[in-house]
Scaffold this motif. Structure first.
Motif, mmCIF file in Angstrom:
data_model
loop_
_atom_site.group_PDB
_atom_site.id
_atom_site.type_symbol
_atom_site.label_atom_id
_atom_site.label_comp_id
_atom_site.label_asym_id
_atom_site.label_seq_id
_atom_site.Cartn_x
_atom_site.Cartn_y
_atom_site.Cartn_z
ATOM 1 N N LEU A 60 19.266 -4.889 2.882
ATOM 2 C CA LEU A 60 19.324 -6.119 3.664
ATOM 3 C C LEU A 60 17.994 -6.429 4.343
ATOM 4 O O LEU A 60 17.923 -7.377 5.122
ATOM 5 C CB LEU A 60 20.423 -5.979 4.729
ATOM 6 N N LEU A 61 16.948 -5.648 4.043
ATOM 7 C CA LEU A 61 15.634 -5.870 4.640
ATOM 8 C C LEU A 61 14.632 -6.217 3.550
ATOM 9 O O LEU A 61 14.776 -5.786 2.399
ATOM 10 C CB LEU A 61 15.178 -4.606 5.392
ATOM 11 N N PRO A 62 13.613 -7.011 3.882
ATOM 12 C CA PRO A 62 12.604 -7.368 2.873
ATOM 13 C C PRO A 62 11.769 -6.152 2.495
ATOM 14 O O PRO A 62 11.641 -5.204 3.270
ATOM 15 C CB PRO A 62 11.764 -8.430 3.594
ATOM 16 N N PRO A 63 11.185 -6.152 1.299
ATOM 17 C CA PRO A 63 10.315 -5.033 0.905
ATOM 18 C C PRO A 63 9.056 -5.015 1.763
ATOM 19 O O PRO A 63 8.480 -6.065 2.062
ATOM 20 C CB PRO A 63 9.996 -5.328 -0.564
ATOM 21 N N PRO A 64 8.632 -3.842 2.198
ATOM 22 C CA PRO A 64 7.437 -3.765 3.050
ATOM 23 C C PRO A 64 6.184 -4.043 2.244
ATOM 24 O O PRO A 64 6.147 -3.834 1.019
ATOM 25 C CB PRO A 64 7.467 -2.327 3.557
ATOM 26 N N PRO A 65 5.116 -4.517 2.879
ATOM 27 C CA PRO A 65 3.842 -4.699 2.171
ATOM 28 C C PRO A 65 3.289 -3.353 1.714
ATOM 29 O O PRO A 65 3.650 -2.305 2.256
ATOM 30 C CB PRO A 65 2.949 -5.349 3.233
ATOM 31 N N PRO A 66 2.433 -3.354 0.708
ATOM 32 C CA PRO A 66 1.911 -2.077 0.172
ATOM 33 C C PRO A 66 1.280 -1.185 1.229
ATOM 34 O O PRO A 66 1.373 0.038 1.145
ATOM 35 C CB PRO A 66 0.883 -2.536 -0.869
ATOM 36 N N VAL A 67 0.647 -1.777 2.229
ATOM 37 C CA VAL A 67 -0.040 -0.977 3.228
ATOM 38 C C VAL A 67 0.938 -0.157 4.085
ATOM 39 O O VAL A 67 0.544 0.832 4.707
ATOM 40 C CB VAL A 67 -0.903 -1.891 4.124
ATOM 41 N N LEU A 68 2.228 -0.551 4.097
ATOM 42 C CA LEU A 68 3.218 0.165 4.900
ATOM 43 C C LEU A 68 4.063 1.126 4.078
ATOM 44 O O LEU A 68 4.960 1.773 4.638
ATOM 45 C CB LEU A 68 4.154 -0.838 5.602
ATOM 46 N N GLN A 69 3.806 1.230 2.798
ATOM 47 C CA GLN A 69 4.612 2.124 1.970
ATOM 48 C C GLN A 69 4.497 3.563 2.465
ATOM 49 O O GLN A 69 3.402 4.097 2.618
ATOM 50 C CB GLN A 69 4.152 2.040 0.507
#
Length: 615
Positions: free
Chosen positions: A470-479
């Protein structure tokens, strides 16, 4: 009967159906759980006397000290004559809701813990979007119905507890537990990680939950020869139609010694949850004789325990407003009783008179007459007490006001009225200016509550929503990065108000100097000043442009200014060329400058005005 704390159906493992070794292990687990339950209840029992006193004078209907104390409507407030303490609890609840977890405004935000990373626009937008979705999920759930109950339990009894469970309709659902009905224990880091309670189910509920009813035939498992974890006693009650009989059940959540992160079964999760009948014989089926109704688990500890103040390694809270004011509350009740007696004696005093009148009818009605043949006036009817009760009542009321003031101070009524009485939310600066010294007293409790309740609440809420996608995918920098929680409620920001006030004072002082010497502004990075102030006051990140957007906007503005300057200089250049008596040579700098000026004039003549979001 109240709603059970069963998790989602997909997380439940019905006990039974295992091998003989599995049965033996299940019986041993039940025996260990029984030993643990006995130890926890023995520790809890030492707090009962104080909890009962607090309940008697403040919240008589809130605790539950026996398993059968459910749906009982008997009167329990006979000891409460003056309701000052109960009113203070209501104000404290409202004040903590408005000041700490108001549903009307953001009270938390997510950060990475890296200041440079937090300033990146894509990170800000992702964290803000996650925060918004979590706020909506909390609003859809019953969180804001249960938090006031938790605040009231903490204020009166020191310890309050709610459970956070997954829900198929509202993502998560919360359950409150009355003090006295549960036991808790710490882990090695002094965190609450064990929760145990006993409760009651009807036979009908037991069969619905654990009877293995077939969807095709509607029959429970034992009637079809299938494994079933219900005891013989429950089965016989069901067969005889005694569906509303009560069955005592133990519910236990604790760290799972069989935790295995590689397995997906619920009983191998980080925390295990078991239900089993109290004192029930084993099921006659060998394949289901492990003695557990269900065995499941959780990825995070689902019980949120708030404690007002804890002494060292104690499990339950050892200090709170109710405990602090209990002596004054008792005195207040006794004084109110004495005051009422004094007023009664003033209005309807006890009388004395000659014994000959004892058998005669004596009227005390206004205007009525009672005859007496003896002329001695002193022998008539008169009050027994020759005392000014009115003066005594006035003195007692003055003392009562002092006691009420101490009770109100103990429950922090003056502080919480700042949040509960005003119709609009105050800013952190306004709160700090009004009662900054009083808010400092709440500091230790706020940090304790944030660590015990609010941070685990946000962590579990985020993980549940993430598992449900239910949450958007995080940006690559937050993986792969771990997120942190920062609290931005009114009371949390009031604790930080000193930093905000220093920024405001610095900006105001700088403006005063700049009136006389504008060059002083060269020392100020106004952009960083704006960003720091926005961060301290919890401004939504979407209000501010990203660094890339700011750079592009400034570049566009510089090009527009350069073109405007060229257009203004075009007539002068043309006049200079005409003065030379000849057209400029093709390809020369002067020719390029004239061409640029003519193009700018044509563009201005045909362009339509475009609005801007900035003034």
């Amino acid at each position: 009967m109240g709603t059970s704390l069963l998790p989602e159906l997909g997380n439940v493992t019905i006990a039974g159906g295992g091998s003989q070794l599995g049965d033996q292990l299940g019986i041993q687990k039940r025996q260990r759980c029984e030993v643990l339950r006995g130890q926890l209840e023995l520790e809890r029992f030492t707090f009962w006397a104080q909890w009962k006193d607090l309940a008697q004078y403040i919240l008589p209907r809130r605790p539950r000290f026996t398993i059968s104390d459910v749906n009982k409507g008997d009167r329990r407030n006979q000891s409460i004559i003056d309701s000052t303490a109960t009113e203070c609890v209501d104000i404290l609840r409202a004040g903590m809701m408005t000041g700490m977890t108001s549903p009307a405004r953001p009270w938390f935000r997510l950060i990475t813990g890296d200041p440079d990373l937090d300033e990146r626009h894509e990170v800000k937008e992702y964290l803000h979007e996650v925060q918004t979705r979590m706020e909506i999920a909390f609003l859809r759930s019953n969180l804001y119905d249960k938090l006031p109950v938790l605040y009231g339990d903490m204020a009166v009894f020191g310890t309050g507890t709610i459970g956070m469970m997954e829900d198929s309709e509202t993502i998560f659902r919360f359950y409150d537990f009355p003090v006295g009905s549960y036991s808790i224990a710490n882990d090695a880091k002094m965190r609450i990680r064990v929760f145990c309670r006993t409760l009651r189910f009807t036979v009908r509920q037991m069969v619905d939950l654990w009877g293995g009813i077939s969807k095709s035939t509607g029959k429970p498992a034992w009637q079809e020869g299938r494994p079933c974890s219900l005891s013989v006693n429950v089965q016989n009650l069901y067969e005889r139609g005694n569906l509303d009989a009560w069955v005592d059940v133990c519910h236990l959540i604790q760290p799972n010694v069989s935790y295995d992160g590689r397995r997906i079964e619920a009983k191998y999760k980080r925390f295990e949850e078991v239900y089993y009948e109290l004192g029930s014989p084993n099921n006659p089926y060998d394949t289901a004789s492990i003695g557990l109704l269900s065995h499941s688990g959780f990825d995070e500890f689902p019980i949120l325990v708030g404690r007002w103040e804890v002494n060292s390694e104690d499990v339950y809270a050892t200090n709170c407003p109710g405990m602090k004011a209990l002596g004054d509350i008792r005195q207040l009740q006794m004084g109110e009783k004495r005051s009422a007696q004094g007023i009664e004696k003033t209005i309807n005093p006890p009388l004395t008179g000659p014994t000959r009148l004892m058998n005669n009818k004596i009227s005390v009605l206004p205007g009525d007459f009672t005859g007496d043949d003896v002329p001695d006036a002193k022998s008539g009817i008169r009050p027994i007490y020759q005392f000014d009760f009115a003066a005594g009542v006035r003195a007692l009321e003055e003392k009562q006001q002092q006691v009420r003031g101490r009770v109100e101070e103990a429950f922090k009524k003056p502080v919480f009225l700042m949040f509960a009485d005003d119709r609009r939310d105050k800013t952190a600066t306004e709160v700090a200016e009004m009662k900054e010294e009083k808010l400092l007293v709440l500091g230790p409790m706020l940090w304790q509550f944030n660590g015990d309740v609010l941070k685990p609440l946000i962590d579990r809420g985020y993980n549940i929503m993430n598992r449900k996608r239910l949450l958007p995918p995080p940006p690559p920098v937050l993986q792969g990065m771990e997120l942190h929680v920062e609290f931005v409620s009114i009371m949390a920001q009031a604790q930080k108000a000193a930093g905000i006030a220093s920024i405001e004072r610095f900006a105001g002082f700088t403006a005063q100097i700049a009136d006389k010497d504008p060059s002083i502004l060269d020392n100020i990075d106004d952009q960083e000043l704006l960003l720091q102030y926005a961060d301290a006051t919890g401004v939504p990140p979407k209000i501010l442009r990203s660094e890339e957007q700011v750079t592009a906007l400034r570049t566009q503005r510089a090009k527009a200014a350069q073109a405007q300057q060229a257009a203004e200089n075009a007539p002068k250049i043309a006049a200079a060329a005409k003065g030379l008596g000849a057209a400029p040579q093709e390809g020369s700098p002067l020719a390029h400058l004239l061409a640029s000026a003519r193009a700018r004039q044509q563009l201005d003549a045909t362009a339509q005005p475009v609005g801007s979001v900035l003034p």
